[in-house]
Write a protein that holds these residues in place. Structure first.
Motif, mmCIF file in Angstrom:
data_model
loop_
_atom_site.group_PDB
_atom_site.id
_atom_site.type_symbol
_atom_site.label_atom_id
_atom_site.label_comp_id
_atom_site.label_asym_id
_atom_site.label_seq_id
_atom_site.Cartn_x
_atom_site.Cartn_y
_atom_site.Cartn_z
ATOM 1 N N ALA A 64 35.740 64.395 49.124
ATOM 2 C CA ALA A 64 36.299 63.056 49.049
ATOM 3 C C ALA A 64 37.811 63.196 48.989
ATOM 4 N N VAL A 65 38.516 62.141 49.386
ATOM 5 C CA VAL A 65 39.974 62.117 49.350
ATOM 6 C C VAL A 65 40.412 60.913 48.532
ATOM 7 N N LEU A 66 41.249 61.150 47.521
ATOM 8 C CA LEU A 66 41.864 60.110 46.710
ATOM 9 C C LEU A 66 43.273 59.863 47.224
ATOM 10 N N SER A 67 43.585 58.613 47.562
ATOM 11 C CA SER A 67 44.935 58.281 48.001
ATOM 12 C C SER A 67 45.812 58.008 46.782
ATOM 13 N N MET A 68 46.894 58.767 46.653
ATOM 14 C CA MET A 68 47.831 58.603 45.540
ATOM 15 C C MET A 68 48.991 57.672 45.910
ATOM 16 N N SER A 69 49.491 57.795 47.155
ATOM 17 C CA SER A 69 50.646 56.998 47.565
ATOM 18 C C SER A 69 50.771 57.036 49.083
ATOM 19 N N GLY A 70 51.486 56.052 49.641
ATOM 20 C CA GLY A 70 51.808 56.054 51.055
ATOM 21 C C GLY A 70 50.699 55.531 51.947
ATOM 22 N N GLU A 71 50.964 55.579 53.254
ATOM 23 C CA GLU A 71 50.037 55.050 54.254
ATOM 24 C C GLU A 71 49.453 56.216 55.046
ATOM 25 N N THR A 72 48.141 56.394 54.946
ATOM 26 C CA THR A 72 47.490 57.521 55.602
ATOM 27 C C THR A 72 46.223 57.075 56.314
ATOM 28 N N GLY A 92 50.870 60.848 49.625
ATOM 29 C CA GLY A 92 50.231 61.821 48.753
ATOM 30 C C GLY A 92 48.737 61.555 48.655
ATOM 31 N N LEU A 93 47.932 62.604 48.784
ATOM 32 C CA LEU A 93 46.483 62.527 48.663
ATOM 33 C C LEU A 93 45.999 63.627 47.735
ATOM 34 N N MET A 94 44.788 63.461 47.211
ATOM 35 C CA MET A 94 44.110 64.553 46.525
ATOM 36 C C MET A 94 42.794 64.821 47.241
ATOM 37 N N ASP A 110 46.304 69.010 46.041
ATOM 38 C CA ASP A 110 47.241 67.905 46.192
ATOM 39 C C ASP A 110 47.887 68.033 47.570
ATOM 40 N N LEU A 111 47.771 67.002 48.386
ATOM 41 C CA LEU A 111 48.264 67.036 49.756
ATOM 42 C C LEU A 111 49.495 66.146 49.888
#
Length: 321
Positions: A214-222, A253-255, A194-195
């Motif tokens: 792979a990266v899952l975007s959980m929240s925010g702007e990245t 937040g990313l995974m 969890d990033l």
């Protein structure tokens, strides 16, 4: 951790033939699926374009949902085999019960890890008195043939190890990252992290070039390797990377999901992973007859019935469609 689709489509996945051996930037859009009475999830894996990332074979993202006046997550008892499930929350709580007798409330950034092995059943629900918001991810990991008949069990880990850099805190769910090792049990070489990125963060995360990611975007702007990734989407990155550039335009937040490409070919139907149609048919029969998967005690409701199998044969195939 359930697929509640009453008309599930078999996912035929695994094998190294379709692994991308070089860095790519493949943005995957979700499919929306109802999970229980009041929760809708965004399903990223299996996807029409990609089935697996390492041993990660199922990814749902849900929330943030305002459940102040709702029951929240309500998933009756259901079976699993041949996989591990990962419960990961950013907000809210999920009460887990399973047929081994485990009862545990999982809270944000605590690891609930269930190894189904040869067979287990469990339920998931928001506690009667629960937080206003529910936000998290539900993930499955395919077990290799050498471990898919292991005894079912549940692990709970709080206070997970972290990797830090300016503007970044990476909480390690499973596997290894930058020399740090998770206490969770993994059966194939992989990583789940969890990033948490602070606004303005501009960092490079070290990676294993032998893994696919792979990266899952959980929240925010990245921006991940220069690609803007919106919440609820998954960016497949391929293999051959030694680092991953990350930039945050807001708190985000990313995974990070990755692992050694999974060599075995699989059949995934409903909540089961097998190697043949006969295994899936046997699992459905065992669940319907009340054998093998045990009983979940304490849940106020009936277990989920198994959906009908498709008319055509189930065959193992590769990782992409």
């Amino acid at each position: 951790m359930s697929n509640l689709d009453r008309r599930p489509v078999p996912a035929l996945c695994g094998g190294r033939g379709f692994v991308v051996a070089e860095p790519v930037r493949e943005l995957l859009s979700p499919r929306r699926v109802r999970l229980g009475e009041s929760t809708e999830v965004r399903r990223l894996l299996p996807n029409l374009g990609r089935r697996m990332v390492g041993a990660w074979c199922f990814v749902d993202h849900y929330g943030p949902d305002d459940i102040a006046d709702e029951p929240g997550m309500q998933v009756p008892p259901h079976p699993h085999m041949g996989l591990q499930t990962v419960s990961w929350l950013h907000e809210g709580e999920v009460l887990h019960r399973d047929s081994t007798g485990s009862v545990r409330t999982v809270r944000p950034r605590e690891l609930g890890l269930m190894t189904s092995g040869r067979g287990i059943s469990h339920s998931e629900e928001s506690p009667r008195s629960h937080a206003r918001y529910l936000h998290g991810a539900q993930l499955w990991i395919a077990l290799p043939d050498t471990h898919r008949d292991t005894a079912p069990h549940f692990e709970y880990h709080a206070g997970l190890p972290t990797v830090t850099a300016p503007g970044l805190t990476a909480t390690l769910l499973l596997g290894t990252l930058d020399g740090t090792v998770s206490p969770g049990t993994a059966y194939t070489p992989l990583v789940g992290a969890d990033l948490a990125l602070a606004r303005g963060a501009d960092v490079r995360l070290p990676l294993d070039p032998d893994f696919e990611y792979a990266v899952l975007s959980m929240s925010g702007e990245t921006h991940v390797d220069g690609v803007p990734v919106r919440p609820g989407s998954l960016l497949y990155l391929g293999c051959g990377r030694t680092e991953l550039p990350l930039r945050a335009d807001s708190d985000a937040g990313l995974m990070l999901l990755g692992g050694e490409p999974f060599e075995e070919e699989l059949v995934m139907f409903w909540n089961w992973i097998g190697r043949s149609q006969e295994e899936i048919e046997r699992a459905r029969r065992d669940w319907t007859e009340g054998t093998r998967f045990g009983e979940v005690k304490g849940y106020a409701g009936a277990p989920l019935p198994a959906p009908e199998l498709p008319a055509g044969p189930l065959k193992t195939r590769g990782r992409t469609r």
